[in-house]
Design an enzyme around this catalytic site. Structure first.
Site, PDB file in Angstrom:
ATOM      1  N   PHE A 108       1.077  -1.662  -0.418  1.00  0.00           N
ATOM      2  CA  PHE A 108       0.052   0.276   0.122  1.00  0.00           C
ATOM      3  C   PHE A 108       0.826   1.083   0.054  1.00  0.00           C
ATOM      4  O   PHE A 108       2.124   1.626   0.547  1.00  0.00           O
ATOM      5  CB  PHE A 108      -0.969  -0.212   1.427  1.00  0.00           C
ATOM      6  N   ALA A 109       0.257   2.128  -0.474  1.00  0.00           N
ATOM      7  CA  ALA A 109       1.110   3.457  -0.924  1.00  0.00           C
ATOM      8  C   ALA A 109      -0.002   4.145  -0.924  1.00  0.00           C
ATOM      9  O   ALA A 109      -0.240   4.831  -2.045  1.00  0.00           O
ATOM     10  CB  ALA A 109       2.495   3.801  -1.784  1.00  0.00           C
ATOM     11  N   TYR A 113       3.540   8.382   1.562  1.00  0.00           N
ATOM     12  CA  TYR A 113       4.635   7.197   1.203  1.00  0.00           C
ATOM     13  C   TYR A 113       4.388   7.138   0.295  1.00  0.00           C
ATOM     14  O   TYR A 113       5.726   6.134  -0.229  1.00  0.00           O
ATOM     15  CB  TYR A 113       3.135   5.745   2.334  1.00  0.00           C
ATOM     16  N   ASP A 199       5.045  -3.256   3.620  1.00  0.00           N
ATOM     17  CA  ASP A 199       5.548  -2.695   4.673  1.00  0.00           C
ATOM     18  C   ASP A 199       5.393  -1.758   3.115  1.00  0.00           C
ATOM     19  O   ASP A 199       6.399  -2.316   2.138  1.00  0.00           O
ATOM     20  CB  ASP A 199       5.103  -1.987   5.624  1.00  0.00           C
ATOM     21  N   ASP A 201       7.512   0.718   3.269  1.00  0.00           N
ATOM     22  CA  ASP A 201       8.860   1.966   4.076  1.00  0.00           C
ATOM     23  C   ASP A 201       9.822   1.137   4.325  1.00  0.00           C
ATOM     24  O   ASP A 201      10.255   0.982   5.580  1.00  0.00           O
ATOM     25  CB  ASP A 201       8.232   2.753   5.262  1.00  0.00           C
ATOM     26  N   HIS A 221       9.502  -9.804  14.550  1.00  0.00           N
ATOM     27  CA  HIS A 221       9.980  -8.516  14.771  1.00  0.00           C
ATOM     28  C   HIS A 221      11.436  -8.283  15.198  1.00  0.00           C
ATOM     29  O   HIS A 221      11.353  -8.587  16.453  1.00  0.00           O
ATOM     30  CB  HIS A 221       8.951  -8.146  15.847  1.00  0.00           C
ATOM     31  N   GLU A 291      -1.465  -4.593  13.368  1.00  0.00           N
ATOM     32  CA  GLU A 291       0.060  -5.727  13.779  1.00  0.00           C
ATOM     33  C   GLU A 291      -1.269  -6.385  14.993  1.00  0.00           C
ATOM     34  O   GLU A 291      -0.913  -7.426  15.312  1.00  0.00           O
ATOM     35  CB  GLU A 291       0.744  -4.971  14.398  1.00  0.00           C
TER      36      GLU A 291
HETATM   37  N1  UDP Z   1       0.642   3.644   4.947  1.00  0.00           N
HETATM   38  C1  UDP Z   1       0.336   4.389   3.823  1.00  0.00           C
HETATM   39  N2  UDP Z   1      -0.166   5.839   3.563  1.00  0.00           N
HETATM   40  C2  UDP Z   1      -0.393   6.210   5.212  1.00  0.00           C
HETATM   41  C3  UDP Z   1      -0.443   5.044   6.268  1.00  0.00           C
HETATM   42  C4  UDP Z   1      -0.148   3.699   5.652  1.00  0.00           C
HETATM   43  O1  UDP Z   1       0.347   3.910   2.538  1.00  0.00           O
HETATM   44  O2  UDP Z   1      -0.348   7.453   4.932  1.00  0.00           O
HETATM   45  C5  UDP Z   1       0.709   1.744   4.736  1.00  0.00           C
HETATM   46  C6  UDP Z   1       1.737   1.820   3.971  1.00  0.00           C
HETATM   47  O3  UDP Z   1       2.242   0.787   3.132  1.00  0.00           O
HETATM   48  C7  UDP Z   1       3.030   1.782   5.028  1.00  0.00           C
HETATM   49  C8  UDP Z   1       2.096   0.350   6.116  1.00  0.00           C
HETATM   50  O4  UDP Z   1       0.854   1.016   5.613  1.00  0.00           O
HETATM   51  O5  UDP Z   1       4.070   0.814   5.431  1.00  0.00           O
HETATM   52  C9  UDP Z   1       1.882   0.958   7.513  1.00  0.00           C
HETATM   53  O6  UDP Z   1       2.752   2.395   8.068  1.00  0.00           O
HETATM   54  P1  UDP Z   1       3.497   2.348   8.866  1.00  0.00           P
HETATM   55  O7  UDP Z   1       4.460   1.985   8.361  1.00  0.00           O
HETATM   56  O8  UDP Z   1       3.123   4.011   9.029  1.00  0.00           O
HETATM   57  O9  UDP Z   1       4.031   1.516  10.186  1.00  0.00           O
HETATM   58  P2  UDP Z   1       4.862   1.134  11.037  1.00  0.00           P
HETATM   59  O10 UDP Z   1       5.547   0.540  10.142  1.00  0.00           O
HETATM   60  O11 UDP Z   1       5.611   2.753  11.475  1.00  0.00           O
HETATM   61  O12 UDP Z   1       3.857   0.880  12.596  1.00  0.00           O
HETATM   62 MN    MN Z   2       5.786   0.273   8.016  1.00  0.00          MN
END
Ligand code: UDP
Ligand code: MN
Length: 340
Positions: A108-109, A113, A199, A201, A221, A291
Site C-alpha cells: 500500500f502506498a 508514502y 509495508d 517503508d 519483529h 498488527e
Molecule cells: N500506509 C500508507 N499511507 C499512510 C499510512 C500507512 O500507505 O498514510 C501504509 C504503508 O504501506 C505503510 C503501512 O501502511 O508502510 C504501515 O504504516 P507504517 O509503516 O507507517 O506503520 P509502522 O511500520 O510505523 O508501524
Molecule cells: Mn512500516
C-alpha cells in the site's frame, strides 16, 4: 573567602552540576539506549527441541536447524524459523520452479508514502524478491497515475488498485486487511498461488526467495525477538478483539511482512478485518492497530513458517553477529513527513 564569595561558589557548583546532569541524560538517551539494546542478544531465545532432526517442508527441502545453534530455529509447534544457513537456496528455488508458482506481492502506498518509498521498494524487489519466479505486484493507492514506472523483469507484472484515502494513518494501515481480503477474493486470488503482504517503508537488501514460502508465514519483529513473553507488546485490554490473556503469546510478529497461500490469507484477512470492525463498533482501538489483530490471529492459528529477523531488519538496531544477511531493511521513520 568572604561570605559572598562562598555563596557565589556554591551557586557555580550547582550550575555546573545541572549542566553535567543535562548533558549526561541527553547522552544516555542518544547513545546509551542502543547500547542497552545490544545487551538483548544475551537473552536466550530458547532451543529448538527438534534441532537434532532434519525438518522439512514442501518448499525448502531439507532444513538444518542445528546449523544455527545460537538462535531459535523452530517453534514449539514444530514450524521452522528460517535463518540464513539452515536451508539450501538452490533447492528452494528448484522446488518452486517445479511447481510453476506465481507469487503475489502486495503493498500500500497512500498519501506521502507513495513518493517517499514506493519506487525504491519496487526497484529493489526487482533485484531480490523471488528472482526467477513469476511475480505479480499489487500496488494499492488513491493515485494510480502517480505510481512510478519501474522496469520489470521477464515474467513479472505490476497491477494498480485504487483505494480510498482514509483520514487517519491508523485507518490507512488497518483498512489494508479489508482491502486485501477483497483483492484475494478477486483477481489477485486467481492469479497468484502464494502472496506476501508488505509495508512500503522498507527496501530489499538481499535475496528474499522461495525459502520464505509456506501455507502461512509470519515475521519475527526485529525489536522484540529476544524479549520474554510477558513483556511483548500484545494487546492485553480485554475490550479489544485483539486481546491476548496476560500470560499468553508465542512470538511478537511484525505486520510489515506476512504471507501464505491465497486460502490461508483469505482466512487471515477476514479475521483481522472483522476484528477491526468489531473494535470500531465498541469504540476501542488495539495498541498496534492491524498488527495487534495479526498477532491475535497467529496466536489462534499458528503460522506454518516463521521468518527470522534477518528477513526484515532495522538498521537502527545496528549490526549483530546473529543477523547474517538482512533481506529487507526498514526505512528510517520520518513520521513528521509522511503522517498527517
Ligand atoms: N500506509 C500508507 N499511507 C499512510 C499510512 C500507512 O500507505 O498514510 C501504509 C504503508 O504501506 C505503510 C503501512 O501502511 O508502510 C504501515 O504504516 P507504517 O509503516 O507507517 O506503520 P509502522 O511500520 O510505523 O508501524
Ligand atoms: Mn512500516
Amino acid at each position: 573567602m568572604s561570605e559572598k564569595d562562598t555563596e557565589n561558589w556554591a551557586w557555580k557548583r550547582i550550575f555546573w552540576l545541572l549542566i553535567l546532569l543535562t548533558l549526561g541524560t541527553l547522552g544516555l538517551l542518544l547513545y546509551g539506549l542502543p547500547v542497552v539494546r545490544q545487551l538483548e542478544v544475551f537473552m536466550p531465545m530458547g532451543t529448538c527441541p527438534l534441532a537434532r532432526m532434519p525438518l522439512s517442508d514442501n518448499f525448502t527441502g531439507l532444513l538444518r536447524p542445528w546449523a544455527r545453534p545460537e538462535v531459535l530455529t523452530c517453534t514449539s509447534w514444530g514450524a521452522p524459523i528460517i535463518w540464513d544457513g539452515i536451508f539450501d537456496p538452490a533447492v528452494a528455488q528448484q522446488q518452486a520452479r517445479q511447481k510453476n508458482l506465481t507469487i503475489g506481492l502486495t503493498v500500500f502506498a497512500v498519501g506521502r508514502y507513495l513518493e517517499k518509498y514506493l519506487a525504491r521498494f519496487l526497484e529493489t524487489a526487482e533485484q531480490h524478491f523471488m528472482v526467477g519466479l513469476r511475480v505479480v505486484y499489487y500496488v494499492f493507492t488513491e493515485r494510480p497515475s502517480a505510481v512510478p514506472r519501474v522496469a520489470l523483469g521477464q515474467g513479472r507484472q505490476l497491477r494498480v488498485e485504487r483505494v480510498d484515502r482514509e483520514r487517519r494513518w491508523q485507518d490507512v494501515s488497518m483498512e489494508r486487511m479489508r482491502r486485501l481480503h477483497v483483492a484475494l477474493s478477486g483477481r489477485l486470488g486467481r492469479e497468484a498461488n502464494f502472496v506476501f503482504c508488505m509495508d512500503v517503508d522498507q527496501h530489499f537488501s538481499g535475496a528474499f526467495g522461495p525459502e520464505a514460502l509456506a501455507e502461512s508465514v509470519a515475521q519475527l519483529h526485529a525489536w522484540h525477538y529476544h524479549w520474554p513473553q510477558r513483556l511483548l507488546p500484545f494487546e492485553r485490554d480485554a475490550r479489544s478483539a485483539a486481546a491476548l490473556p496476560f500470560d499468553q503469546g508465542d512470538f511478537y510478529y511484525h505486520a510489515a511482512v506476512f504471507g501464505g497461500s491465497v486460502a490461508a490469507l483469505r482466512r487471515l484477512t477476514a479475521h483481522c478485518a472483522q476484528a477491526i470492525r468489531q473494535d470500531r463498533a465498541r469504540g476501542v482501538e488495539a495498541r498496534w492497530h492491524d498488527e495487534s489483530h495479526l498477532n491475535k490471529f497467529f496466536w489462534l492459528q499458528k503460522p506454518a513458517k516463521v521468518l527470522s529477523p534477518e528477513f526484515c531488519w532495522s538498521s537502527e538496531i545496528g549490526m549483530r553477529a546473529e543477523i547474517h544477511r538482512p533481506r529487507l531493511l526498514w526505512a528510517t521513520k520520518e513520521y513528521a513527513l509522511v503522517r498527517y
